[in-house]
Write a protein that holds these residues in place. Structure first.
Motif, PDB file in Angstrom:
ATOM      1  N   PRO A  11      31.428  45.830  46.493  1.00 27.68           N
ATOM      2  CA  PRO A  11      32.406  45.042  47.257  1.00 27.68           C
ATOM      3  C   PRO A  11      31.792  43.814  47.902  1.00 27.68           C
ATOM      4  O   PRO A  11      30.683  43.859  48.455  1.00 27.68           O
ATOM      5  CB  PRO A  11      32.884  46.045  48.324  1.00 27.68           C
ATOM      6  N   PRO A  54      37.372  49.973  41.671  1.00 29.57           N
ATOM      7  CA  PRO A  54      36.348  48.926  41.772  1.00 29.57           C
ATOM      8  C   PRO A  54      35.190  49.186  40.815  1.00 29.57           C
ATOM      9  O   PRO A  54      34.708  50.322  40.702  1.00 29.57           O
ATOM     10  CB  PRO A  54      35.888  49.030  43.234  1.00 29.57           C
ATOM     11  N   THR A 106      36.658  42.699  45.594  1.00 29.73           N
ATOM     12  CA  THR A 106      35.635  42.770  44.554  1.00 29.73           C
ATOM     13  C   THR A 106      35.928  41.740  43.466  1.00 29.73           C
ATOM     14  O   THR A 106      37.024  41.177  43.398  1.00 29.73           O
ATOM     15  CB  THR A 106      35.582  44.161  43.886  1.00 29.73           C
TER      16      THR A 106
END
Length: 248
Positions: A240, A236, A226
């Motif tokens: 992604p 995250p 990411t």
């Protein structure tokens, strides 16, 4: 050696760790396998970067600083055979010039001492870079040459080609990226390992090359990539760019 096993030999091939028969077989395989050719090129580029990591060009000012220090040293006058009266006058002149000569010598000594100190610091830093490069190469070589090394390929949504090589015996995994676009200012690429359904930080990759993932890959089911803030994130925060299964 069956058709599926031969694909895992790319790392050992790059490191010249194959026997003659295996090397010849893999060389023939390269002629008809585009994925392995790309993988070999990626690993060769990585080992070349590591080998050159400690190399450093001397600064452009080094030569001039040395010449300036040399030309700043007063030279002794030539010894002449002259009548006594001239020798006496010359002796007085030389005695008067001694403080000036001593001052110039001290100034030159200080200049050379500063240059020597700078060279020592540069040598220390170069030695540290060499150790880091050697450690990095040893880590990568250990994984690539591991008999249980497994490889998987992927492509990120930003167009970068990726390769993951994992070795359960080494408890390590390598991530290689090719064609990775430069991130926007204040952003960096962060890697993740999916363990028990949770994405855990696994390090950073800043440009094309190979990095060893943080964490134990043997318990991971997938790897992610990411874009995150420069300092990284605990979880995250963006969609992604890559989410691929760990090679088994």
């Amino acid at each position: 050696m069956n058709a599926s096993d031969i694909h895992i030999l790319a790392g050992a091939y790059v490191l010249d760790a194959l026997g003659t028969e295996e090397a010849e077989s893999f060389t023939r395989h390269l002629a008809r396998c585009e994925a392995c050719r790309r993988e070999v090129a990626e690993f060769r580029a990585t080992t070349a970067r590591l080998a050159g990591a400690a190399a450093k060009e001397p600064p452009a000012t080094m030569k001039q600083r040395t010449l300036d220090a040399v030309t700043g040293v007063r030279q002794l006058p030539p010894r002449l055979s002259t009548p006594q009266v001239t020798k006496t006058i010359g002796g007085r002149l030389r005695r008067g010039a001694r403080p000036l000569g001593l001052a110039a010598a001290l100034a030159a000594a200080v200049s050379f001492a500063g240059l020597a100190g700078w060279q020592y610091r540069e040598a220390q830093q170069a030695e540290q870079r060499t150790r880091q490069a050697e450690q990095g190469l040893a880590t990568i070589s250990g994984v690539l040459a591991a008999p249980d090394a497994r490889t998987a390929h992927g492509k990120a949504t930003n167009g970068a080609f990726t390769t993951v090589v994992a070795s359960a015996r080494q408890s390590l995994a390598l991530f290689t990226a090719t064609g990775l676009p430069a991130p926007a200012p204040g952003r960096t690429y962060q890697l993740w390992l999916q363990q028990d359904g949770i994405m855990r930080p696994a390090g950073f990759i800043h440009e094309d090359g190979t990095v060893a993932l943080d964490g134990d890959p043997t318990t991971a089911t997938a790897i992610g990539l990411t874009l995150e803030p420069d300092e990284g994130s605990r979880r995250p925060t963006t969609t992604p760019l890559l989410l691929m299964r760990m090679p088994t």
